[in-house]
Write a protein that holds these residues in place. Sequence first.
Motif, PDB file in Angstrom:
ATOM      1  N   ALA A  75      -4.731   7.573  15.268  1.00 37.17           N
ATOM      2  CA  ALA A  75      -3.897   8.475  14.864  1.00 37.17           C
ATOM      3  C   ALA A  75      -4.371   9.013  13.023  1.00 37.17           C
ATOM      4  N   PRO A  76      -4.428  10.473  13.328  1.00 39.74           N
ATOM      5  CA  PRO A  76      -5.073  10.453  11.911  1.00 39.74           C
ATOM      6  C   PRO A  76      -4.744  10.936  11.038  1.00 39.74           C
ATOM      7  N   LEU A  77      -4.010   9.524   9.945  1.00 41.04           N
ATOM      8  CA  LEU A  77      -3.660   9.528   9.108  1.00 41.04           C
ATOM      9  C   LEU A  77      -5.014   9.481   8.024  1.00 41.04           C
ATOM     10  N   THR A  78      -4.473   9.864   7.261  1.00 40.10           N
ATOM     11  CA  THR A  78      -5.271  10.351   5.322  1.00 40.10           C
ATOM     12  C   THR A  78      -4.889   8.950   4.708  1.00 40.10           C
ATOM     13  N   ASN A  79      -5.912   8.986   3.935  1.00 44.26           N
ATOM     14  CA  ASN A  79      -5.729   8.204   2.300  1.00 44.26           C
ATOM     15  C   ASN A  79      -4.770   6.458   2.972  1.00 44.26           C
ATOM     16  N   LEU A  80      -6.050   5.661   4.006  1.00 40.69           N
ATOM     17  CA  LEU A  80      -4.899   4.706   4.677  1.00 40.69           C
ATOM     18  C   LEU A  80      -5.441   3.562   3.286  1.00 40.69           C
ATOM     19  N   GLY A  81      -4.134   2.632   2.991  1.00 40.01           N
ATOM     20  CA  GLY A  81      -4.068   1.680   2.635  1.00 40.01           C
ATOM     21  C   GLY A  81      -4.696   0.895   3.544  1.00 40.01           C
ATOM     22  N   VAL A  82      -4.312   0.244   4.408  1.00 40.95           N
ATOM     23  CA  VAL A  82      -4.676  -0.129   5.066  1.00 40.95           C
ATOM     24  C   VAL A  82      -4.641  -0.894   6.881  1.00 40.95           C
ATOM     25  N   ILE A  83      -5.172  -1.718   7.802  1.00 44.12           N
ATOM     26  CA  ILE A  83      -5.199  -1.981   8.904  1.00 44.12           C
ATOM     27  C   ILE A  83      -5.356  -2.367   9.503  1.00 44.12           C
ATOM     28  N   ILE A  84      -4.398  -2.569  10.736  1.00 41.28           N
ATOM     29  CA  ILE A  84      -3.773  -4.208  11.051  1.00 41.28           C
ATOM     30  C   ILE A  84      -4.296  -4.411  12.725  1.00 41.28           C
ATOM     31  N   ILE A  85      -4.776  -5.385  12.680  1.00 39.16           N
ATOM     32  CA  ILE A  85      -5.073  -5.380  14.211  1.00 39.16           C
ATOM     33  C   ILE A  85      -4.282  -6.852  14.765  1.00 39.16           C
ATOM     34  N   ASP A  86      -2.880  -6.610  14.942  1.00 42.60           N
ATOM     35  CA  ASP A  86      -1.989  -7.564  15.840  1.00 42.60           C
ATOM     36  C   ASP A  86      -2.414  -9.149  16.966  1.00 42.60           C
ATOM     37  N   GLU A  87      -2.820  -9.385  17.226  1.00 36.78           N
ATOM     38  CA  GLU A  87      -3.144 -10.441  18.271  1.00 36.78           C
ATOM     39  C   GLU A  87      -4.889  -9.872  18.685  1.00 36.78           C
ATOM     40  N   GLU A  88      -5.912 -10.236  17.911  1.00 36.94           N
ATOM     41  CA  GLU A  88      -6.513  -9.349  17.422  1.00 36.94           C
ATOM     42  C   GLU A  88      -7.211  -9.763  18.779  1.00 36.94           C
ATOM     43  N   HIS A  89      -7.355 -11.099  19.371  1.00 36.93           N
ATOM     44  CA  HIS A  89      -8.357 -11.946  20.812  1.00 36.93           C
ATOM     45  C   HIS A  89      -8.264 -11.539  21.625  1.00 36.93           C
ATOM     46  N   GLU A  90      -6.980 -10.255  21.790  1.00 36.08           N
ATOM     47  CA  GLU A  90      -6.751  -9.679  23.333  1.00 36.08           C
ATOM     48  C   GLU A  90      -7.828  -8.958  23.889  1.00 36.08           C
ATOM     49  N   TYR A 123       0.977  -0.803  -0.588  1.00 33.87           N
ATOM     50  CA  TYR A 123      -0.038   0.018   0.291  1.00 33.87           C
ATOM     51  C   TYR A 123       1.019   1.424   0.214  1.00 33.87           C
ATOM     52  N   LEU A 124       2.104   0.981   0.851  1.00 38.42           N
ATOM     53  CA  LEU A 124       2.871   2.362   0.372  1.00 38.42           C
ATOM     54  C   LEU A 124       2.979   2.597  -0.612  1.00 38.42           C
ATOM     55  N   LYS A 125       3.454   2.054  -1.413  1.00 38.93           N
ATOM     56  CA  LYS A 125       3.865   1.507  -3.404  1.00 38.93           C
ATOM     57  C   LYS A 125       2.503   2.341  -3.361  1.00 38.93           C
ATOM     58  N   GLN A 126       1.782   2.796  -3.233  1.00 40.53           N
ATOM     59  CA  GLN A 126       0.319   2.673  -4.002  1.00 40.53           C
ATOM     60  C   GLN A 126       0.237   4.246  -3.330  1.00 40.53           C
ATOM     61  N   GLY A 127       1.233   4.911  -2.675  1.00 41.42           N
ATOM     62  CA  GLY A 127       0.840   6.231  -1.997  1.00 41.42           C
ATOM     63  C   GLY A 127       0.369   6.792  -0.496  1.00 41.42           C
ATOM     64  N   LYS A 128      -0.331   5.037  -0.723  1.00 38.48           N
ATOM     65  CA  LYS A 128      -0.699   5.032   1.098  1.00 38.48           C
ATOM     66  C   LYS A 128       0.135   4.935   2.340  1.00 38.48           C
ATOM     67  N   THR A 129      -1.274   4.456   3.379  1.00 36.96           N
ATOM     68  CA  THR A 129      -0.989   4.579   4.397  1.00 36.96           C
ATOM     69  C   THR A 129      -1.023   3.598   5.453  1.00 36.96           C
ATOM     70  N   ALA A 130      -0.523   2.949   6.414  1.00 34.73           N
ATOM     71  CA  ALA A 130      -0.779   2.440   7.287  1.00 34.73           C
ATOM     72  C   ALA A 130      -0.586   2.346   8.589  1.00 34.73           C
ATOM     73  N   LEU A 131      -1.768   1.369   9.408  1.00 35.44           N
ATOM     74  CA  LEU A 131      -1.851   2.130  10.842  1.00 35.44           C
ATOM     75  C   LEU A 131      -2.135   0.353  11.540  1.00 35.44           C
ATOM     76  N   MET A 132      -0.506   0.027  12.555  1.00 36.66           N
ATOM     77  CA  MET A 132      -0.819  -1.390  13.177  1.00 36.66           C
ATOM     78  C   MET A 132      -0.928  -1.236  14.144  1.00 36.66           C
ATOM     79  N   LEU A 133      -2.266  -2.224  15.172  1.00 37.22           N
ATOM     80  CA  LEU A 133      -1.743  -1.706  16.634  1.00 37.22           C
ATOM     81  C   LEU A 133      -1.318  -3.440  16.848  1.00 37.22           C
ATOM     82  N   VAL A 134      -0.803  -2.725  17.873  1.00 37.70           N
ATOM     83  CA  VAL A 134      -0.254  -4.388  18.667  1.00 37.70           C
ATOM     84  C   VAL A 134      -0.574  -4.321  19.920  1.00 37.70           C
ATOM     85  N   PRO A 135      -1.085  -5.404  20.604  1.00 32.52           N
ATOM     86  CA  PRO A 135      -1.266  -4.893  21.657  1.00 32.52           C
ATOM     87  C   PRO A 135      -0.077  -4.321  23.213  1.00 32.52           C
ATOM     88  N   GLU A 136      -0.480  -3.863  23.815  1.00 31.20           N
ATOM     89  CA  GLU A 136       0.334  -2.665  24.731  1.00 31.20           C
ATOM     90  C   GLU A 136       1.583  -2.894  24.177  1.00 31.20           C
TER      91      GLU A 136
END
Length: 794
Positions: A371-386, A303-316
Motif C-alpha cells: 500500500a502506497p502509504l507515506t510517512n508510516l508510523g507503524v506496521i502491524i502483522i497480526d497472526e504473524e505465523h500464518e 502514531y496518527l496523533k503524530q500525523g503519521k500513518t499505519a499499515l495493518m496486515l491480517v490473514p486473508e
Amino acid sequence: MANLYAQVIVDVPTQQTDHTFDYIVPDALVQAVVPGIRVAVPFGRGQRLVQGFVITTSNTSSFAKQAKAIDHVLDFAPVLNTELLDLSRWLAYQSFAFRISCLQTMLPNVMRAKYHKIAVAQDPTLQKSTFFNGQNQLILDDKLSLATQRQIVIWQKENKITLKYQVQDQAKHVQQWFLMRADLDYAELLTTINTRAKRQRQLIELFCNPTLKKISFTKLQQQYHIDRSVINKAVNNHWFTKKQEIVLRNPNSEPISKTTAKKLTAEQDNALQQIINAKKPVLLEGVTGSGKTEVYLQTIEHYLKQGKTALMLVPEISLTPQMVEQVRGRFGSAVAVLHSGLSKGERYDEWSKIEAKQVQVVVGARSAVFAPLTNLGVIIIDEEHETSYKQNDNPRYHARSVALWRGRYHNCTVILGSATPSLESRARGQKGVYQLVQLPHRVANQELPPVEIVDMRQSENLTEQLELSKPLVKAIALNLENKEQTILLLNRRGFASFVLCRQCGFVPQCPNCDVSLTVHLQQHNLVCHYCGFKRAIEHQCRQCKSTKLRYSGTGTQKIEQQLQQMFTDAKIIRMDNDTTTKKGSHQRLLRQFATQGDILLGTQMIAKGLDFPNVTLVGVINADTGLNVNDFRSSEQTFQLLTQVSGRAGRSQKAGRVFIQTYNPDNAAIILAAQQNYELFYQREMQFRHQAAYPPYFYLIKVTVSHRYQAQALKMAYNIIKQIKPVLKTREQLLGPTQPPIGRIKQRYYYQIIIKYRQNEQLFTALHQLLNEVQSYQKRGFLVAIDNEAQQLE
Ligand SMILES: Nc1ncnc2c1ncn2[C@@H]1O[C@H](COP(=O)(O)OP(=O)(O)OP(=O)(O)O)[C@@H](O)[C@H]1O
Ligand SMILES: [Zn+2]
Ligand SMILES: [Zn+2]
C-alpha cells in the motif's frame, strides 16, 4: 534544451532482473516523464511497443547512440513512488523474480488489466476548450499526440484536471430493476383492490407514502417478500413503471458502530510503552484473549496523533471481519480496506484513497503490504505465523519480510503479533534481533481453558457416529442446556475425501496428476484439486465392477447432519468453502452465530481471531490430519492450530473448556497444545530444527523443475545441482532431486531441490544466473521456479 534520458524496466521478462534500458525523452514529454510512470517504448528486433516503468532519469547516457525514443506515456503522474521503486529492486533480488513482475505486483489489478484513463476538468474554463469540448470529463486513449500529452501534464500540475483509471468492472456497477412511482392516487387505488390480494395491497400501501419515488425489486423481494409475479402484474396494470438503473457498490457501506479506546490493563499498557519506545521490530507474543488487538489500536492512535500513518496486515481478511470492524469502528473514514473479496474497481478506489492521502490507516491481507502509504508510523502483522503471508506464485515474496524492509525504510515501528509465533520470529526475539514483548495473561485474568484429550482409539469413548466422541457429545448437550455457544473445528489440512472400493481397494485417480480424485457429494462429481479434472461419481468400481464403494473421509456436511439428528433444536451454523463462496458470507454467518447460533461448525477458517464472549466450549473433531503431512512444519502448524482454536473458549466472564479428539494422544504437539505451553513447544521444536538443520537455523530455498517427460525433468535437476553445489559453504546443504509427494501435476513431472544456507552471496549470484537462463529453458519445455523462504516443502 539538454537531452533527457529515462532508465526503463521493460515488460519483457527475459532480461537480467535489474537491467534498465535507456530511452530518449522527446522534448514534449520532458515534464511528463518522471520516475514511477509507465511508458510505451519500442523494443527488440521488431521494435514493437512494450510497456515499461521509468525508474530514473538522467541528462547523459552511455547508450546515447543506440537509444530509441519513448513513444508515449501511459500515466500522467507516478503510479509508484520512490520507496516502492526502491523496494522492487530488493524484492527482485530477494525473491528471485524479475523486476518487472515485482513492479506490476505493487499496482492494483486494475492497472494491469483493461481500463480507461479519464481526465476530469476541474476548471470550468477548461471545459469550454476545444479539448474538452463542453464535456467535463474525457476518456484518454493511447493515440494522443505528444503535444496533447504534454498539455495534460501541465494541466494536472496546475490542478486544472484530475485523472482516474476506470475498469469496465461488472462487479462494481450492478444493474438493478426498480419499480417507479406513476402519476396515480395510490390511496384511491387501494380501495379497489380485493382484500384477499394481500401482497398487492402491501405493495400499493408502500406507495401510499408520497415520498417513495422508487424501490428496487431486490428490496421488495428480500424485505417485503413481494415476488416477481406480483410486481409484473402491477406493472401490466400500469400502476407503476419499471426501470433499470446502475447502482454503485460501496464495499464499506455497512454501518459500523463507533468504539472508543478501552482502558488498558497494566500488562497491555506496559506492552504499549515498550512498543512505542522500541528501537527495533517488536514481537508481541500474547496468549489467546490477551487483548493484542487493543494494543494494536492504541499504537495506531499514538502514531496518527503524530500525523503519521499505519499499515495493518491480517490473514486473508474475509476470515477476520471482526478485526476490520474494530479498526473501522475506531478510526472510521480514515481507514482503507484491501482484500481479495473486493472487485477490481473497488480495490482501485481504496488504492486511490491511499494514494491521495485521504486515509491514514490501511488494513489488508498479504498484498496490502505494498500500500502506497507515506510517512508510516507503524506496521502491524497480526497472526504473524500464518503461512498465507507467503505468496506461492511469482514474485514469491513473504509479506513479513517486505514489512520489515519498509519498517527500515521509514524507520518506523514494526509489530509482529501472535499467540503462537513462528519459530523464526520467536528465535529472533530470543536473540534480540526483535524486541520480545509478552502478554502472558488474558485481559481480565481469565484462566486459559482446560483442555481434555480424547483418545479415539478407546472404544468406550466412541458413539455410534464415529466422528463424535462421548465426552464431546456430552459437553455439547450440557452447553446447549446452559444456552452457551460451542465452536467445533474440522481440521481439513492434508485431508480429502475419496472413493474406495471395499472389494479390491481401488481408488479413482486423476488421469493428469498423481492424486486421488476428491468426492464432491453436492455436485455429484469427482474432482482433481490440482488440475480441475472432473467426472461424475460412479457407483461401480472401475477395476472390479463391484458396487461396494465407500466414500471415505468426513465432511462438514456429514457432521452437520449427525449433530442435527442428535440435537434437533440446536441452531447450527456451518462455515466451510461451500458456504462461504458468496461475497460477505463470512460476515453474515458469523453475525448469525453471534446473535442466534448454538454451534459453529467449520474448517480452519474458524480457528483464529474470533472473539465471542458466550463461547464456552471448543471441540476439535480430528486433530491428526495435519500431522500426517510430510513437512518439517507439520508439528508447528498443528500446535498453532490447536492452540488458536482452543483459545476461542472462555474469553469473557464464563469459564471455557476444550476437547481435542485424536488418534495420537501421545504426540508432543497435541499434548503441549492441550497444555497451551508455547514455551516448551518452542524449545523442543528448536532442538528438532537444530538436529535436522531446518529454519530458523538455516534458510531454505526450494528449486522446482518440471517437464512433460520425467527423464528430462530429472536431467535438468541434476544440471542445476551441478551449477549450485560448488558455491555452497561448509555445513550448507543441498538435498535432492526428490519427487514431491505429488510427483505429477497437469501431465508434468516435478522434481525439487532444497538448498539450506546461512549467508551466501555467491549462492544468490548463482541462482540469479539460473533465473536468467530460465527463459531459454522455457522454450525447451522446462519450468523452473526458485522459491526463497519456502513455507512448505511438499
Ligand atoms: N483493556 C481492556 N479492557 C477490557 N476489555 C478488553 C481490553 N482489552 C481487550 N479487551 C477485550 O478482551 C477480548 C480479547 O481481546 P483480543 O480479541 O484482542 O485478544 P487477542 O490477544 O487478539 O486474542 P487472539 O490471539 O485469541 O485473537 C476482546 O473481547 C476485547 O474486547
Ligand atoms: Zn489432476
Ligand atoms: Zn474394485
